[in-house]
Motif scaffolding. Structure first.
Motif, PDB file in Angstrom:
ATOM      1  N   ASP A  87     -13.451  59.333  33.779  1.00 24.85           N
ATOM      2  CA  ASP A  87     -13.601  60.691  34.063  1.00 24.85           C
ATOM      3  C   ASP A  87     -12.553  61.424  33.164  1.00 24.85           C
ATOM      4  O   ASP A  87     -13.024  61.526  31.930  1.00 24.85           O
ATOM      5  CB  ASP A  87     -13.099  61.545  34.738  1.00 24.85           C
ATOM      6  N   SER A  88     -11.194  60.470  32.413  1.00 23.48           N
ATOM      7  CA  SER A  88     -10.894  61.175  31.804  1.00 23.48           C
ATOM      8  C   SER A  88      -9.654  59.917  31.362  1.00 23.48           C
ATOM      9  O   SER A  88      -9.178  59.486  32.290  1.00 23.48           O
ATOM     10  CB  SER A  88      -9.863  62.295  32.146  1.00 23.48           C
ATOM     11  N   ILE A  89      -8.655  60.059  30.557  1.00 21.48           N
ATOM     12  CA  ILE A  89      -7.592  59.544  29.470  1.00 21.48           C
ATOM     13  C   ILE A  89      -6.257  60.659  29.725  1.00 21.48           C
ATOM     14  O   ILE A  89      -7.365  60.831  28.480  1.00 21.48           O
ATOM     15  CB  ILE A  89      -7.507  58.320  28.953  1.00 21.48           C
ATOM     16  N   LEU A 130      -6.641  65.570  26.120  1.00 20.51           N
ATOM     17  CA  LEU A 130      -4.517  66.350  26.092  1.00 20.51           C
ATOM     18  C   LEU A 130      -4.126  66.650  26.092  1.00 20.51           C
ATOM     19  O   LEU A 130      -4.205  68.025  26.635  1.00 20.51           O
ATOM     20  CB  LEU A 130      -4.608  66.857  23.980  1.00 20.51           C
ATOM     21  N   VAL A 131      -2.784  66.253  26.735  1.00 20.37           N
ATOM     22  CA  VAL A 131      -1.683  67.275  27.749  1.00 20.37           C
ATOM     23  C   VAL A 131      -0.642  67.812  27.050  1.00 20.37           C
ATOM     24  O   VAL A 131       0.250  66.591  26.091  1.00 20.37           O
ATOM     25  CB  VAL A 131      -1.544  66.505  28.881  1.00 20.37           C
ATOM     26  N   PRO A 132      -0.439  69.131  26.631  1.00 22.64           N
ATOM     27  CA  PRO A 132       0.734  69.628  25.548  1.00 22.64           C
ATOM     28  C   PRO A 132       1.998  68.974  26.481  1.00 22.64           C
ATOM     29  O   PRO A 132       2.054  69.308  27.410  1.00 22.64           O
ATOM     30  CB  PRO A 132       0.497  71.583  25.306  1.00 22.64           C
ATOM     31  N   PHE A 133       3.013  68.682  26.048  1.00 20.54           N
ATOM     32  CA  PHE A 133       4.405  68.593  26.543  1.00 20.54           C
ATOM     33  C   PHE A 133       5.078  69.456  27.049  1.00 20.54           C
ATOM     34  O   PHE A 133       4.934  70.390  25.798  1.00 20.54           O
ATOM     35  CB  PHE A 133       5.255  67.471  25.723  1.00 20.54           C
ATOM     36  N   ASN A 134       5.183  69.720  28.405  1.00 18.93           N
ATOM     37  CA  ASN A 134       6.171  71.017  27.836  1.00 18.93           C
ATOM     38  C   ASN A 134       7.466  70.466  29.085  1.00 18.93           C
ATOM     39  O   ASN A 134       7.563  69.724  30.028  1.00 18.93           O
ATOM     40  CB  ASN A 134       5.762  71.569  29.082  1.00 18.93           C
ATOM     41  N   SER A 135       8.607  70.874  28.292  1.00 15.26           N
ATOM     42  CA  SER A 135       9.928  70.044  28.460  1.00 15.26           C
ATOM     43  C   SER A 135      10.324  70.945  29.142  1.00 15.26           C
ATOM     44  O   SER A 135      10.911  69.781  30.375  1.00 15.26           O
ATOM     45  CB  SER A 135      10.888  70.275  27.136  1.00 15.26           C
ATOM     46  N   LEU A 136      10.603  71.669  29.689  1.00 12.27           N
ATOM     47  CA  LEU A 136      11.244  72.083  31.189  1.00 12.27           C
ATOM     48  C   LEU A 136      10.032  71.482  32.283  1.00 12.27           C
ATOM     49  O   LEU A 136      10.980  70.831  33.909  1.00 12.27           O
ATOM     50  CB  LEU A 136      10.791  73.719  30.760  1.00 12.27           C
ATOM     51  N   ALA A 137       8.993  72.054  32.614  1.00 13.10           N
ATOM     52  CA  ALA A 137       8.005  71.237  33.185  1.00 13.10           C
ATOM     53  C   ALA A 137       7.978  69.824  33.439  1.00 13.10           C
ATOM     54  O   ALA A 137       8.568  69.841  34.823  1.00 13.10           O
ATOM     55  CB  ALA A 137       6.684  71.490  33.077  1.00 13.10           C
ATOM     56  N   ALA A 156       2.093  63.485  32.473  1.00 17.71           N
ATOM     57  CA  ALA A 156       0.717  63.822  32.402  1.00 17.71           C
ATOM     58  C   ALA A 156      -0.592  64.056  33.050  1.00 17.71           C
ATOM     59  O   ALA A 156      -1.155  64.789  32.903  1.00 17.71           O
ATOM     60  CB  ALA A 156       0.257  63.557  30.866  1.00 17.71           C
ATOM     61  N   ALA A 157      -0.462  62.975  33.700  1.00 14.26           N
ATOM     62  CA  ALA A 157      -1.520  62.501  34.651  1.00 14.26           C
ATOM     63  C   ALA A 157      -1.552  63.174  35.959  1.00 14.26           C
ATOM     64  O   ALA A 157      -2.993  63.928  36.185  1.00 14.26           O
ATOM     65  CB  ALA A 157      -1.674  61.262  35.216  1.00 14.26           C
TER      66      ALA A 157
END
Length: 165
Positions: A87-89, A130-137, A156-157
């Motif tokens: 479904d997704s990568i 695409l998964v935006p990197f969120n440093s805090l999360a 990310a997954a």
């Protein structure tokens, strides 16, 4: 290398003029690179393009092509082995140089290349998300585990899967 080729490669590799001037034109003698004006002079054909700059751009483009080919081949192999496409990568998108270099030993010049490869993969495969990197999360999720590429991919997954439920 012609001024038009310089500009086309810079854009293909996702470098803004400022990024290229600072990162691609950096040398031991000029570790901060050159001014934006100098880079623009090269692109406008008003000054000759230094050989080391042309060479570095060509090498970065070769790296981009090799990374794109290897990743695309890996995706195709995974799809074949699994009897269809997933479904997704999930691929992490680093919106800032600071986020990119938050993992030790990452070269700043490779940040824009990573973006170029991600964007190209999206164009090749509709399953790329695409998964935006969120440093805090990410740091909250990671806890005390050692930071590395694999853990970031797992994050990310996991956050994407959690968002879809």
């Amino acid at each position: 290398m012609t001024p038009t080729t310089l500009q086309a490669l810079r854009r293909l590799l996702f470098f803004r003029t400022l990024d290229a001037a600072q990162l691609i034109a950096a040398t031991p003698e000029h570790p901060q690179g050159v001014s934006v004006q100098t880079w623009q002079e090269w692109e406008n054909g008003n000054q000759p393009i230094p050989g080391n700059v042309a060479q570095k751009l060509m090498e970065l483009n070769e790296w981009r092509s090799a990374a794109l080919d290897a990743t695309a081949d890996n995706i195709r192999l995974q799809m074949k082995e699994k009897g269809g496409k997933p479904d997704s990568i999930f691929v992490i998108w680093y919106d800032s140089l600071e986020d990119w270099t938050s993992l030790p030993n990452r070269e700043p010049v490779m940040w824009r290349l990573q973006q170029a490869v991600c964007a190209s993969l999206m164009g090749m495969f509709s399953i790329i998300k695409l998964v935006p990197f969120n440093s805090l999360a990410y740091h909250t999720w990671r806890g005390e585990r050692e930071d590395n590429e694999s853990l970031r991919a797992e994050w990310a997954a996991s956050i994407t899967h959690a968002d879809s439920q």
